[in-house]
Design a protein around this motif. Structure first.
Motif, mmCIF file in Angstrom:
data_model
loop_
_atom_site.group_PDB
_atom_site.id
_atom_site.type_symbol
_atom_site.label_atom_id
_atom_site.label_comp_id
_atom_site.label_asym_id
_atom_site.label_seq_id
_atom_site.Cartn_x
_atom_site.Cartn_y
_atom_site.Cartn_z
ATOM 1 N N THR A 4 71.412 23.407 25.569
ATOM 2 C CA THR A 4 70.764 24.631 26.022
ATOM 3 C C THR A 4 70.955 24.759 27.521
ATOM 4 O O THR A 4 70.611 23.840 28.276
ATOM 5 C CB THR A 4 69.266 24.606 25.684
ATOM 6 N N LEU A 5 71.512 25.853 27.955
ATOM 7 C CA LEU A 5 71.770 26.045 29.374
ATOM 8 C C LEU A 5 70.593 26.681 30.088
ATOM 9 O O LEU A 5 70.312 26.347 31.246
ATOM 10 C CB LEU A 5 73.023 26.901 29.564
ATOM 11 N N ALA A 6 69.891 27.595 29.436
ATOM 12 C CA ALA A 6 68.773 28.273 30.079
ATOM 13 C C ALA A 6 67.692 27.261 30.458
ATOM 14 O O ALA A 6 67.206 26.505 29.621
ATOM 15 C CB ALA A 6 68.195 29.331 29.140
ATOM 16 N N GLY A 7 67.347 27.233 31.746
ATOM 17 C CA GLY A 7 66.287 26.352 32.206
ATOM 18 C C GLY A 7 66.681 24.900 32.358
ATOM 19 O O GLY A 7 65.824 24.056 32.631
ATOM 20 N N SER A 8 67.976 24.572 32.197
ATOM 21 C CA SER A 8 68.410 23.183 32.302
ATOM 22 C C SER A 8 69.213 22.973 33.580
ATOM 23 O O SER A 8 69.689 23.913 34.213
ATOM 24 C CB SER A 8 69.271 22.799 31.092
ATOM 25 N N ALA A 9 69.404 21.696 33.944
ATOM 26 C CA ALA A 9 70.219 21.378 35.114
ATOM 27 C C ALA A 9 71.664 21.807 34.908
ATOM 28 O O ALA A 9 72.357 22.166 35.862
ATOM 29 C CB ALA A 9 70.140 19.877 35.398
#
Length: 490
Positions: A123-128
């Protein structure tokens, strides 16, 4: 003097063949006209990889072989080759998610993995992983390949070849060669310009972009095989994002661009694929290529970036085996041999190849030449460690800790650089040192006189460029005055 094998070209293929052949008991002479890895082999994307994008071209055998080699090379040289995580942001307009998942599944299973993690969705949203990215990327994929110091890989092959009995002449050029019964009679121009005549029972033309020229102008041979020269360029900027992961970016034109952490403080961006029709030789990035790579970064990342942010660029000619593909980006990265043996001594020419599969290419080359050498020893390189790669069971981190304990006077960044460049071979110039003063003059950024003497004596370094841009990448850090001063040391 009569050698068993005369090899023309000191790139990754030539040095890998020299290493393999010397280890099988052949008397080997390799000639390289400029420097080890001076052309194509130092202009790569610095990856040992299977070639994920080649799956779309149905190059399953090539990908399988490259993935198998990735495991072997990681075991052979863990100081210069290490796993690297890639994040692939999903672009629905370029490839559907199911196709990406299928490709990664094949990538995971086309060859046995021992040390490399498998792929997964992230998951890219909200991740580093998603933080540096522009746009609303929600889905991504994680997979692993390996980073490599490409030039040092070639140098290590050359060192191993020498220590197994091969003779390597750097700065020497093949002027010409002719068959004389079962022997090639070759004229070699040395680094001092003097011409020497040598004999060889077989000749290997591993001259990369010059393979056709060597065939026709130096050997007076013809071949039905050809190379297609493709210029590949990279740029290096200051570090663009936090984290030690790389990105594989799917361009709208279905090409890919890598963004890779490089030398701690930088980001490596590449590559381009530009057909090249001129004579082989040094090449440089052009404005269109620079803009293409910068546009790729601006499309995917939040960071503002322009030409002024490029701190270094490099370009090289890839001598790809010409399989008739219309687009440069889809020409095969596989290799082909041409064995000229109509009469007398054989000549083997190498067309194409890639840095990941050079060890296997060398093994294949010796299999091809085996009928001419009845006493040739067996294949051996698959399980052999490259010089400096015997780090022990704890791997690189444990070895670095050992270096730090043994030499506490080394700044941490210098200890890491030396361990990552030389592995266990660093003891050859560090063993007796008890302080930085014992290592002699610092030419900048920890490049001491002791290290410089080692590079001259053991690694064929003959100029500041050899040291700063091939044996290391300290050219990114030394200023103009320091580089000029280093040049006066040669």
């Amino acid at each position: 003097m009569i050698y068993d094998l005369l090899i023309v070209g000191g790139g990754v293929n030539g040095c890998a063949i020299a290493r393999d052949a010397a280890g099988r008991g052949l008397r080997v002479l390799l000639v390289e006209q400029t420097d080890l890895a001076a052309a194509t082999s130092s202009a790569s994307t610095k990856l040992i990889h299977g070639g994920l994008r080649y799956l779309e071209q149905y190059e399953f055998r090539l990908v399988h072989e490259a993935l198998a080699e990735r495991e072997l090379l990681l075991a052979a040289a863990p100081h210069i080759i290490r796993p690297l995580q890639f994040i692939l942001p999903h672009e629905p307009s370029v490839r559907p998610a199911w196709l990406v998942r299928l490709g990664l599944y094949l990538y995971d299973h086309l060859a046995r993995r021992k040390r490399i993690p498998g792929s997964r969705a992230v998951t890219l949203a909200g991740s580093a992983f998603g933080a540096p990215l522009a746009g609303a990327y929600r889905l991504g994929f994680s997979y692993y390949d390996c980073r490599v110091d490409d030039t040092r890989l070639v140098v290590l092959e050359a060192i191993d070849a020498r220590e197994r009995g091969a003779e390597l002449r750097i700065g020497a050029k093949l002027v010409g060669a002719r068959r004389d019964g079962d022997v090639w009679r070759a004229s070699i121009s040395g680094a001092d310009g003097r011409i020497e005549s040598v004999g060889a029972r077989a000749l290997v033309n591993a001259s990369g972009p010059w393979v056709q020229e060597t065939l026709t102008q130096r050997l007076d041979l013809r071949s039905t095989k050809h190379v297609r020269l493709v210029k590949g360029s990279h740029i290096v900027t200051r570090r663009l994002y936090a984290g030690d992961h790389a990105y594989l970016l799917q361009r709208p034109d279905k090409r890919i661009v890598f963004a890779i952490p490089f030398e701690t403080d930088f980001t490596l961006i590449g590559t381009t694929d530009v057909p090249f029709s001129g004579a082989p030789g040094p090449v440089a990035i052009d404005a269109e290529e620079t803009d293409y790579l910068l546009d790729s970064i601006r499309h995917f990342f939040r960071v503002e970036i322009g030409r002024g942010d490029v701190v270094w660029s490099y370009s090289g000619l890839r001598p790809l085996f010409d399989d008739g593909a219309l687009k440069a980006s889809v020409v095969t990265r596989d290799y082909a041999f041409d064995l000229a043996r109509a009469e007398g001594a054989p000549a083997l020419s190498v067309f194409g190849g890639k840095i990941t599969t050079a060890r296997r290419l060398a093994e294949h080359a010796l299999e091809t030449l085996a009928p001419f050498f009845p006493r040739l020893g067996p294949a051996w390189t698959a399980q052999a460690t490259l010089p400096g790669g015997d780090l022990g069971p704890g791997g690189f981190d444990a070895f670095l800790a050992e270096v730090t304990r043994a030499k506490p006077f080394l700044p941490p960044s210098l200890a890491r650089r030396l361990a990552g460049a030389y592995g266990t071979r660093l003891w050859r110039f560090l063993e007796q040192a008890r302080s930085m003063d014992d290592l002699g003059e610092d030419h900048g950024c920890g490049l001491t006189e002791a290290e410089l003497a080692f590079l001259r004596a053991e690694e064929w370094a003959r100029s500041a460029e050899d040291v700063l841009w091939r044996r290391s990448k300290l050219g990114l850090r030394l200023d103009g005055a320091q580089q000029a001063r280093l040049g006066r040391c040669f």
